[in-house]
Structures are given as C-alpha cells and as structure tokens.
Design an enzyme around this catalytic site. Structure first.
Site, mmCIF file in Angstrom:
data_model
loop_
_atom_site.group_PDB
_atom_site.id
_atom_site.type_symbol
_atom_site.label_atom_id
_atom_site.label_comp_id
_atom_site.label_asym_id
_atom_site.label_seq_id
_atom_site.Cartn_x
_atom_site.Cartn_y
_atom_site.Cartn_z
ATOM 1 N N ASP A 11 54.129 45.211 54.527
ATOM 2 C CA ASP A 11 55.138 46.272 54.405
ATOM 3 C C ASP A 11 55.435 46.751 55.817
ATOM 4 O OD1 ASP A 11 55.235 46.309 51.579
ATOM 5 O OD2 ASP A 11 53.377 47.451 51.514
ATOM 6 N N ASP A 130 60.524 46.975 41.014
ATOM 7 C CA ASP A 130 59.542 48.050 41.166
ATOM 8 C C ASP A 130 59.617 48.883 39.899
ATOM 9 O OD1 ASP A 130 59.058 47.107 43.709
ATOM 10 O OD2 ASP A 130 60.322 48.590 44.708
#
Length: 251
Positions: A11, A130
């Site tokens: 990330d 998500d």
C-alpha cells in the site's frame, strides 16, 4: 489441483509503503522497490502495488515508482490506485505492470472494465472490491473505503465477471489490518458466485488464516501486507506450512 498463490501487497502513499487498520491510521513501512525485491526473493508469487491515496487526491498513479518497482521483479506485478481511464490502464501496463486493478472507476463507469478487457485482455484486468458488512449484507465501498456505494458485493462480483474482468481482488474492510483472519464467509460467498479467480485480502495474522481461506473459502490466492512487512511470517515458511497441510503451492 489448483496451485494457490501467495501475494504480497504494497500500500503506497507519497511513494512509501504504509499500513493501517480498517484503512485508517497509516504507518510507514518502507520503500516499495526494496520490499518488492525482498518478497520476490522470499517466494511471493505476485506483488500488488496499490497507490491508496491517488483516487481520493484525484491524481494519477505514481508511474515513476511503478517503473522502479517493476524493474526489480520477474514475478507478476498488479498496479492499482488512480486508474480512471483506458489511457491510465495503458500507462500502468507500459510502466511495467502485468495487471491493473480498478476499483472506484469500475463502479463509476462500468465500461472501463469492458473496454480494458477488450483492449488488453481479461488477464490484465483485476477488479478490486472493498466490502463491508452493513445490516447483514456486504456492501461495496470505494474511494479508499470512504464512500458507501450501496452496491451488493456479491451482485457486483458477478457483474464485473460479465464485463470481462479476469480476476477479483476482494478486501474485507472489517478485517483489514486486524490480523483476526480473513472474512471466510464473505470470501466463500464471492468465490461460489463467480468462476474467475478470487484473491482474498484483509485480516491475515497467522499461517492458519491462509490455510482456512484456501481450504474453507476456496480462494485462488491470499494477499497480505502487515504481517510480511513486520516479519511476523516469512513467505517461505508459510508456503512450507501450507504444502505440509495439503495445499498446493509453488515452492
């Protein structure tokens, strides 16, 4: 027997690798190029590079960092974050990505999935979902987990498959960074409703969690970040553990 993949996730914010809990409280973890190289050496099957603030900040992905990361890898690299147009997909692939992960843009403009699959092949198109539990349903969230789309995650998974996506990267926002284990129920529901590969993400804390997501939820791949960054689990050891428990992995 399906060979399961172990994927290390980077990330990236401001060019550096970070990790949070439930998408919040980000902490610095290191340099993406260096970490990608280490994870390949340790036996990762793939690397996922997510520019996690590109969409929220309404900017393009960090193509220079993607190029540098791709240059040290021989395993597949998937890139996501700030991919809004076909030109963005093309640019990411030209910068060295093997696959492109699309989340927010896919929800806002379904045609990008269809066009990208037609132009670059389904194998290059990953749709990231998500999902968060809201009143007994899994709902799709976009914009780095900040926007509730109201979309049912299972219905959306089926739709992206029809649009031409070659793979789904499924993250449980509820489990992200908690190290409490993958959301087995969510993953199994998505896996059972599509025929394309599903990557499970969010919640890995120990080796048993990987075993469970493969053996119970039947995920094709399992992705983790924090436990690799912090050295809690070494990929080589994880693969040996899985192999000994009858899960087919590439050693």
């Amino acid at each position: 027997m399906t060979t399961r993949r172990i994927i290390a996730c980077l990330d990236v914010k401001d060019g550096k690798v970070v990790k949070g809990v439930n998408f919040l409280n980000l902490q610095l973890k290191g340099d993406p190029v260096k970490l990608a190289s280490i994870y390949e050496e340790e036996g990762a099957d793939e690397i996922v590079f997510l520019d996690i603030t590109a969409t929220v900040e309404a900017r393009k992905a960090l193509y220079n960092v993607i190029r540098d990361t791709a240059s040290v890898l021989s395993i597949p690299l998937t890139v996501g974050g700030g991919i809004r147009t076909i030109e963005d997909v093309s640019m990411a692939l030209r910068s060295g990505a093997d696959k492109v992960s699309i989340n927010t843009a896919a929800v806002e403009n379904k045609q990008i999935v269809k066009r990208a699959a037609e132009e670059f092949g389904s194998q290059a198109v990953v749709v990231a979902i998500d999902a968060k539990k809201v009143e007994n349903r899994w709902i799709v969230f976009t914009k780095a987990g900040t926007h509730n789309t109201g979309l049912d995650a299972i219905a959306w998974a089926k739709e992206v498959q029809e649009l031409g996506a070659g793979e789904i990267l499924l993250t449980s926002i509820d489990r992200d960074g908690t190290r409490a284990g993958y959301d087995i129920e969510l993953t199994k529901n998505i896996v059972d409703s599509v025929s394309i590969p599903v990557i499970a993400s969010g919640g890995a804390g120990k080796m048993e969690h990987f075993y469970d997501v493969f053996s119970i939820a039947n995920a094709d791949a399992a992705l983790a970040a924090g436990i690799f960054h912090d050295g809690i689990i070494k990929i080589k050891d994880l693969k040996l553990y899985l192999k000994q428990r009858g899960i087919e992995v590439r050693l």
